[in-house]
Structure formats: structure tokens, C-alpha cells
Design a protein around this motif. Structure first.
Motif, mmCIF file in Angstrom:
data_model
loop_
_atom_site.group_PDB
_atom_site.id
_atom_site.type_symbol
_atom_site.label_atom_id
_atom_site.label_comp_id
_atom_site.label_asym_id
_atom_site.label_seq_id
_atom_site.Cartn_x
_atom_site.Cartn_y
_atom_site.Cartn_z
ATOM 1 N N SER A 109 44.052 45.192 46.751
ATOM 2 C CA SER A 109 44.625 44.015 46.112
ATOM 3 C C SER A 109 43.542 42.981 45.831
ATOM 4 O O SER A 109 42.461 43.002 46.430
ATOM 5 C CB SER A 109 45.694 43.397 47.013
ATOM 6 O OG SER A 109 45.096 42.868 48.184
ATOM 7 N N TYR A 110 43.859 42.045 44.924
ATOM 8 C CA TYR A 110 42.906 40.978 44.613
ATOM 9 C C TYR A 110 42.643 40.096 45.827
ATOM 10 O O TYR A 110 41.513 39.657 46.063
ATOM 11 C CB TYR A 110 43.424 40.133 43.453
ATOM 12 C CG TYR A 110 43.379 40.852 42.121
ATOM 13 C CD1 TYR A 110 42.162 41.139 41.514
ATOM 14 C CD2 TYR A 110 44.546 41.249 41.482
ATOM 15 C CE1 TYR A 110 42.111 41.795 40.296
ATOM 16 C CE2 TYR A 110 44.512 41.911 40.265
ATOM 17 C CZ TYR A 110 43.289 42.184 39.670
ATOM 18 O OH TYR A 110 43.246 42.835 38.468
ATOM 19 N N SER A 111 43.689 39.832 46.593
ATOM 20 C CA SER A 111 43.520 38.977 47.780
ATOM 21 C C SER A 111 42.598 39.645 48.794
ATOM 22 O O SER A 111 41.756 38.978 49.428
ATOM 23 C CB SER A 111 44.877 38.666 48.424
ATOM 24 O OG SER A 111 45.538 39.863 48.796
ATOM 25 N N GLU A 140 38.946 39.449 47.363
ATOM 26 C CA GLU A 140 38.375 38.097 47.473
ATOM 27 C C GLU A 140 38.058 37.754 48.916
ATOM 28 O O GLU A 140 37.045 37.120 49.211
ATOM 29 C CB GLU A 140 39.333 37.076 46.861
ATOM 30 C CG GLU A 140 38.736 35.682 46.815
ATOM 31 C CD GLU A 140 39.445 34.744 45.854
ATOM 32 O OE1 GLU A 140 39.183 33.524 45.930
ATOM 33 O OE2 GLU A 140 40.266 35.214 45.023
ATOM 34 N N MET A 169 36.169 43.899 42.015
ATOM 35 C CA MET A 169 37.173 42.946 41.545
ATOM 36 C C MET A 169 37.065 42.752 40.034
ATOM 37 O O MET A 169 38.082 42.694 39.320
ATOM 38 C CB MET A 169 37.001 41.606 42.265
ATOM 39 C CG MET A 169 38.077 40.588 41.936
ATOM 40 S SD MET A 169 37.945 39.123 42.999
ATOM 41 C CE MET A 169 39.243 38.096 42.307
ATOM 42 N N LYS A 188 38.379 45.929 38.282
ATOM 43 C CA LYS A 188 39.842 46.013 38.400
ATOM 44 C C LYS A 188 40.521 45.064 37.412
ATOM 45 O O LYS A 188 41.477 45.436 36.703
ATOM 46 C CB LYS A 188 40.265 45.667 39.844
ATOM 47 C CG LYS A 188 41.778 45.655 40.100
ATOM 48 C CD LYS A 188 42.041 45.329 41.571
ATOM 49 C CE LYS A 188 43.506 45.058 41.839
ATOM 50 N NZ LYS A 188 44.343 46.262 41.670
ATOM 51 N N ALA A 189 40.000 43.829 37.327
ATOM 52 C CA ALA A 189 40.595 42.843 36.422
ATOM 53 C C ALA A 189 40.423 43.246 34.963
ATOM 54 O O ALA A 189 41.331 43.058 34.142
ATOM 55 C CB ALA A 189 39.978 41.471 36.673
ATOM 56 N N ASN A 224 43.632 41.617 33.160
ATOM 57 C CA ASN A 224 44.172 40.432 33.829
ATOM 58 C C ASN A 224 43.153 39.309 33.671
ATOM 59 O O ASN A 224 42.186 39.204 34.434
ATOM 60 C CB ASN A 224 44.421 40.736 35.305
ATOM 61 C CG ASN A 224 45.165 39.608 36.006
ATOM 62 O OD1 ASN A 224 45.029 38.441 35.651
ATOM 63 N ND2 ASN A 224 45.968 39.975 36.997
ATOM 64 N N LYS A 253 42.419 36.905 36.650
ATOM 65 C CA LYS A 253 41.642 37.515 37.726
ATOM 66 C C LYS A 253 40.207 37.796 37.276
ATOM 67 O O LYS A 253 39.270 37.722 38.069
ATOM 68 C CB LYS A 253 42.315 38.802 38.199
ATOM 69 C CG LYS A 253 43.652 38.562 38.901
ATOM 70 C CD LYS A 253 43.493 37.637 40.107
ATOM 71 C CE LYS A 253 44.818 37.400 40.810
ATOM 72 N NZ LYS A 253 44.672 36.469 41.973
ATOM 73 N N ARG A 303 38.557 34.563 37.774
ATOM 74 C CA ARG A 303 38.265 34.320 39.195
ATOM 75 C C ARG A 303 37.076 35.166 39.656
ATOM 76 O O ARG A 303 36.218 34.702 40.414
ATOM 77 C CB ARG A 303 39.506 34.639 40.038
ATOM 78 C CG ARG A 303 39.314 34.411 41.533
ATOM 79 C CD ARG A 303 38.950 32.974 41.823
ATOM 80 N NE ARG A 303 38.700 32.746 43.232
ATOM 81 C CZ ARG A 303 37.968 31.756 43.713
ATOM 82 N NH1 ARG A 303 37.416 30.873 42.877
ATOM 83 N NH2 ARG A 303 37.779 31.611 45.003
ATOM 84 N N ALA A 304 37.020 36.423 39.206
ATOM 85 C CA ALA A 304 35.912 37.304 39.598
ATOM 86 C C ALA A 304 34.575 36.760 39.097
ATOM 87 O O ALA A 304 33.579 36.757 39.826
ATOM 88 C CB ALA A 304 36.152 38.712 39.051
#
Length: 543
Positions: free
Chosen positions: A2-4, A7, A27, A30-31, A36, A39, A42-43
Motif C-alpha cells: 500500500s501507499y501508506s 511512505e 512508490m 506504482k503511482a 494515480n 500519489k 507525493r512520491a
């Protein structure tokens, strides 16, 4: 994953950058795969946070691209502010200001007052570094008025700290503009606030501000007392050059020049290390010139004249708008004339010494030592050229003899590593062959953990193979490759011989010019500057 989870792993591996970047890449991939965009954003934000230099700027551009795709002006503006902050860390103030102003234009569209005033603070702070004090003060008055009334904590942002930062910047600006009465109130306001709201770590900053303010009022004893107290209270390993600079100047103007000297030399060391110096600190080099002038040390005088002139060229190139302001205090023709005068004095002094040394045993002893030293250097230079040419031809003639398969008939050339599977040894040697061919050893901050990870093995196996087959430990193996690359570069591309040592060090993967020169001398027994001079002479003879 998962992203969480990703991170969380990224943030937990701050002390293990090689492992951390594995999860950052996971990450990002995946994004991208899931398209996404939030995400991805965020990455890239994490990638930018945990990288430095040009790589950090590259990720900040990727961050901007994802911000534009989200079509949110606050996010776009925040990304420009983040990029500006990267330039600030790099001390590239004009680029920082340019990005801050772009970010400000976007943030104003939604007019979130906290974001707007944060951007204004960053713009003002940059203008202080660019010596645009009046413009900075005009902006800071507005920023300070807002944060006096708005000190909430929103999400993870404590805006009380922005109030403190704005106070410190306003005090600094007022000191340069001689607004000392206003500063009395601001310093008191800041000290009362941090005492009331339990921010003890910021006490040192206001004590320092009080010291700098006293310096500008020519109250040098008060300045020295407060600046020393601030340095005692600071936490962390920052150099605090500003405090040391004003301590040096305070002692200087008191007439205690010997006490000033260590503080001024700290600024000189900063220039030697980084090859640049904040415009605020340039007078330190001028005071060092004056110091050695009083000492009658001609060579040192010339050294600092040359540094002042070199800084002037840097400011003219990098701070075009600021340069006109700096020229009011900095007179290039005066320093150029001083340089010529000192060079002539040194030439005359050298002639006198040569004439005086013609008498007696001292002359012959000195000449003998010089001749022996020069002979050794010439011998080392010849050895270096010979070894280089031999290695070069050996590599060309024996490329097919590179040991890549421990099971082959060539394995007898080097003892086997019985504790490691021969297939693993073969893979490692193939990887190192490719690593050398692609000159990956030129990458900065390279470590054995990163290389082992790229090779798909562990540190122990990689280290043993390098020791056995390359006859070096990891660090020596990398440094020798870099040094051999530089020597070849100088011989095959003559233009590179005229680059500064610092730039050559950067190109070859060393972090500093000092590290490059030290390793060069340890390997070849001569300095790089001597080697280059001899190369030039040899080439002139050939021509």
C-alpha cells in the motif's frame, strides 16, 4: 504494497539512503502504473525531499509537472516555493527569487492568507540575501502584521514559528537600515513571545540579533557579549557564519585585530571549501588583506587581493542586479592596481632573495634540496606517465583477458574465492567490467552498499571480489578509477587541463577539491597542479 506502507518505509530509512530509494522508486512506479496523479505527486515530493543538488532540482520539476496536471493553483504555487527553497540551500539567490515570485503569483489566485504571507516571507528573506534591504522591510511589515494576529497550528504547520522567523528577519533588515529604535521593541517582542509560548531554542536567534544590532550601532563590546552568548546557546552543528563574521568585525573595529583574525579566517575557509561566499561576508577577505598588509606579508596580501577580484567576477556573473550595489563599496580598478603592485613587489623580493642566497653554504644547501625535491617530482611525473601509458596499452591489448568466468581456463590467473559460488563471482566481475566501462565510478557519494545493491549481491561478497581480483579495498578501487580517468581526460582532451581543480574534482566524483588533490598526491606522489604544468611543458617541446 500500500501507499501508506511505502511512505512509512521511506520515512523510516532516512539513515539508509540506498534502501530508502528502493521504496521511493517502488512508490513512483506504482503511482505511474495506476495513473494515480496525487500519489505520483507525493512520491516526487518525497524524492525531492531526500535528494540533493541537481537531482533534487530534477525531482522538483517532476513535482511541478504533477502539480499542473492537478490544476490546483495552490499546489502549483507551493511547488514553485519548494523549488525556490532548493535554490536557496544552494545559495543561488536570483533563481530562488524567480521561483518564489512565480509561486506567489499562483498562490494569490485562491488568496489563502497563510500561504500568501508564507510566500511573501520567503521573497523578503531572499531579498535580504540579495542586499535589497528596503524592499525586504516593506514586505516584512505586512507579513509581521499578519502573523501577530494569526499563529494557529494548521495540520503539521505551526504558524507561530513563521511569526518568530518574520521577527528575526525584520530585526536583521532594520539593523542594516539603522532602524535601531524599532529593533528594541521587536527584540523585546520576540523574547517575550518565546518565553511565554515555550520556544527556548529560539532564544539564541534573538540574542544574536541583539548582538548584530549592537554592532551596527558601533557598540562593539555589547555585540561581542551577545554574539558569544548566542553561539553558546545554539544547538546542532551549523557553522553560524553570520555570528562569527560579526564577532570578527567587532573585534576588528575595537582595534583588537589579533582576536578578530580567527573569526575572519573562518569566512576564508568557507570560501576555500565552497569556492563562493555570500556577498554579506565579502568584507572579511578585505579585512584579511588589511591585516597582512600591516604584517608586511606580501604573498598573503596578493592571495586576498586575488580572492576579492575573483569574488567580484562571481558576483558580476551570478548577481547582476546586486553587482551595481556592491560596486559602491567594491572598487575593481583599485584592487586590480593593488594586485599588479603586489605582483611586482613579489618579483622584486624574489630577485633580492636569489641575489642574497648566492653567498655561502646556505645557498648551495638550499639549491641542493630544491634540486633533489625537483628531481623526485620529475621522477614521479615520469613514472606516472609511464604507468599510465603502460596501463592504457595493456587494457587495449588484453581486453579479452579480463577474468569474468571463475570456471574458465583463465581462473588460474587469480586464486579462487572458495567461500563464494563461482557463478556469483562471475556475475560480480561482469558487473564490475560494465561498471568500469560505463564510468559509473564518476557518480558522487558512491558507497559499497549502493554498488552491492545494483550488482544484486551483498557487501561482503562484493568487497571480497574487489579485494581479490582488483587488489584494492572498495574506496581505493573507486578513487584509483577516478584518478586514472582524470589523467586520461587531461591527455586526450587538452581543454580540460584549464578547468579549475574544483570542477575537475566534481566531474570525477570527488566531493571536494581537497579530497581530489589529496588522493592524487597519495597515488602519484605529485600534486595535480605540478602534473599539469609538466604536461604543458612537454607538449610545448613536442610542438
Amino acid at each position: 504494497m500500500s501507499y501508506s506502507f511505502l511512505e512509512s518505509k521511506i520515512n523510516s530509512l532516512k539513515e539508509k539512503p540506498a534502501e530508502q530509494w528502493v521504496y521511493i522508486k517502488k512508490m513512483t512506479d506504482k503511482a505511474r502504473k495506476e495513473d494515480n496523479i496525487k500519489k505520483q505527486h507525493r512520491a516526487y515530493s518525497l524524492a525531492s525531499t531526500y535528494s540533493r543538488g541537481e537531482q533534487q532540482l530534477k525531482y522538483s520539476d517532476s513535482l511541478l509537472s504533477t502539480a499542473y496536471r492537478q490544476n490546483d493553483t495552490d499546489i502549483i504555487g507551493d511547488c514553485y516555493l519548494a523549488k525556490g527553497s532548493i535554490y536557496m540551500i544552494e545559495e543561488r539567490y536570483p533563481e530562488a527569487l524567480k521561483n518564489y515570485l512565480k509561486g506567489y503569483d499562483y498562490i494569490k489566485k485562491k488568496n489563502n492568507p497563510y500561504l500568501v504571507h508564507n510566500a511573501e516571507y520567503l521573497i523578503a528573506q531572499t531579498k535580504i540575501y540579495l542586499v535589497e534591504y528596503q524592499e525586504a522591510q516593506n514586505i516584512l511589515k505586512n507579513v509581521l502584521a499578519f502573523y501577530r494576529k494569526n499563529q494557529e497550528k494548521i495540520n503539521d504547520t505551526d504558524y507561530s514559528l513563521y511569526y518568530i522567523y518574520a521577527l528575526i528577519s525584520a530585526i536583521d533588515t532594520n539593523s542594516h537600515l539603522s532602524h535601531f529604535e524599532e529593533n528594541k521593541n521587536l527584540i523585546r517582542e520576540g523574547m517575550d513571545f518565546i518565553a511565554k509560548n515555550n520556544y527556548p531554542d529560539y532564544s539564541a536567534y534573538f540574542i544574536s540579533a541583539k548582538g548584530i544590532d549592537a554592532y551596527h550601532q558601533k557598540k562593539y563590546d555589547v555585540a561581542i557579549q551577545n554574539l558569544n552568548e548566542a553561539l553558546k546557546q545554539y544547538r546542532g552543528n551549523w557553522g553560524h557564519l553570520t555570528e562569527n563574521y560579526y564577532l570578527g568585525l567587532s573585534y576588528w573595529h575595537k582595534g583588537d585585530k589579533n582576536s578578530a583574525l580567527p573569526y575572519l579566517l573562518l569566512l576564508d575557509e568557507e570560501y576555500k571549501t565552497k569556492g563562493k561566499l555570500d556577498p554579506l561576508f565579502r568584507p572579511a577577505l578585505e579585512f584579511l588583506f588589511d591585516y597582512y598588509k600591516e604584517q608586511g606579508h606580501t604573498a598573503k596580501q596578493l592571495e586576498y587581493v586575488q580572492k576579492v577580484l575573483a569574488l567580484g567576477k562571481t558576483y558580476e556573473r551570478d548577481y547582476k542586479k546586486l553587482y551595481d550595489t556592491l560596486q559602491k563599496d567594491y572598487d575593481p580598478p583599485k584592487w586590480q592596481a593593488e594586485k599588479l603592485k603586489l605582483e611586482n613587489e613579489l618579483k622584486q623580493e624574489k630577485r633580492r632573495k636569489i641575489l642574497m642566497s648566492g653567498l655561502g653554504i646556505v645557498f648551495f644547501s638550499a639549491m641542493g634540496l630544491y634540486a633533489y625535491s625537483n628531481y623526485k617530482r620529475k621522477k614521479h611525473y615520469k613514472n606516472l606517465l609511464y604507468a599510465y601509458n603502460q596501463n592504457k596499452s595493456y587494457e587495449k591489448e588484453n581486453q579479452s583477458r579480463i577474468i569474468t568466468n571463475p570456471d574458465s581456463e583463465n581462473i588460474g590467473m587469480v586464486p579462487e574465492l572458495s567461500e563464494i559460488n563461482p557463478l556469483i563471482v562471475e556475475n560480480i566481475l561482469l558487473f564490475l567490467e560494465k561498471f568500469e566501462k560505463e564510468k559509473k565510478y564518476l557518480e558522487k557519494d558512491l558507497n559499497i552498499q549502493q554498488l552491492a545493491q545494483q550488482c544484486g549481491t551483498n557487501v561482503s561478497y562484493l568487497s571480497k571480489v574487489i579485494n581479490q581480483y582488483k587488489k584494492d579495498n572498495f574506496l581505493s578501487y573507486i578513487n584509483n578509477l577516478r584518478l586514472e580517468y582524470v589523467v586520461q581526460l587531461w591527455k586526450t582532451n587538452p581543454k580540460t587541463k584549464h578547468l579549475m581543480i574544483q570542477e575537475i574534482a566534481h566531474k570525477s566524483g570527488f566531493n571536494t577539491a581537497q579530497s581530489f588533490s589529496k588522493n592524487f598526491k597519495e597515488k602519484y606522489n605529485i600534486s595535480p597542479s605540478y602534473f599539469l604544468k609538466r604536461l604543458d611543458k612537454d607538449e610545448e617541446k613536442i610542438q
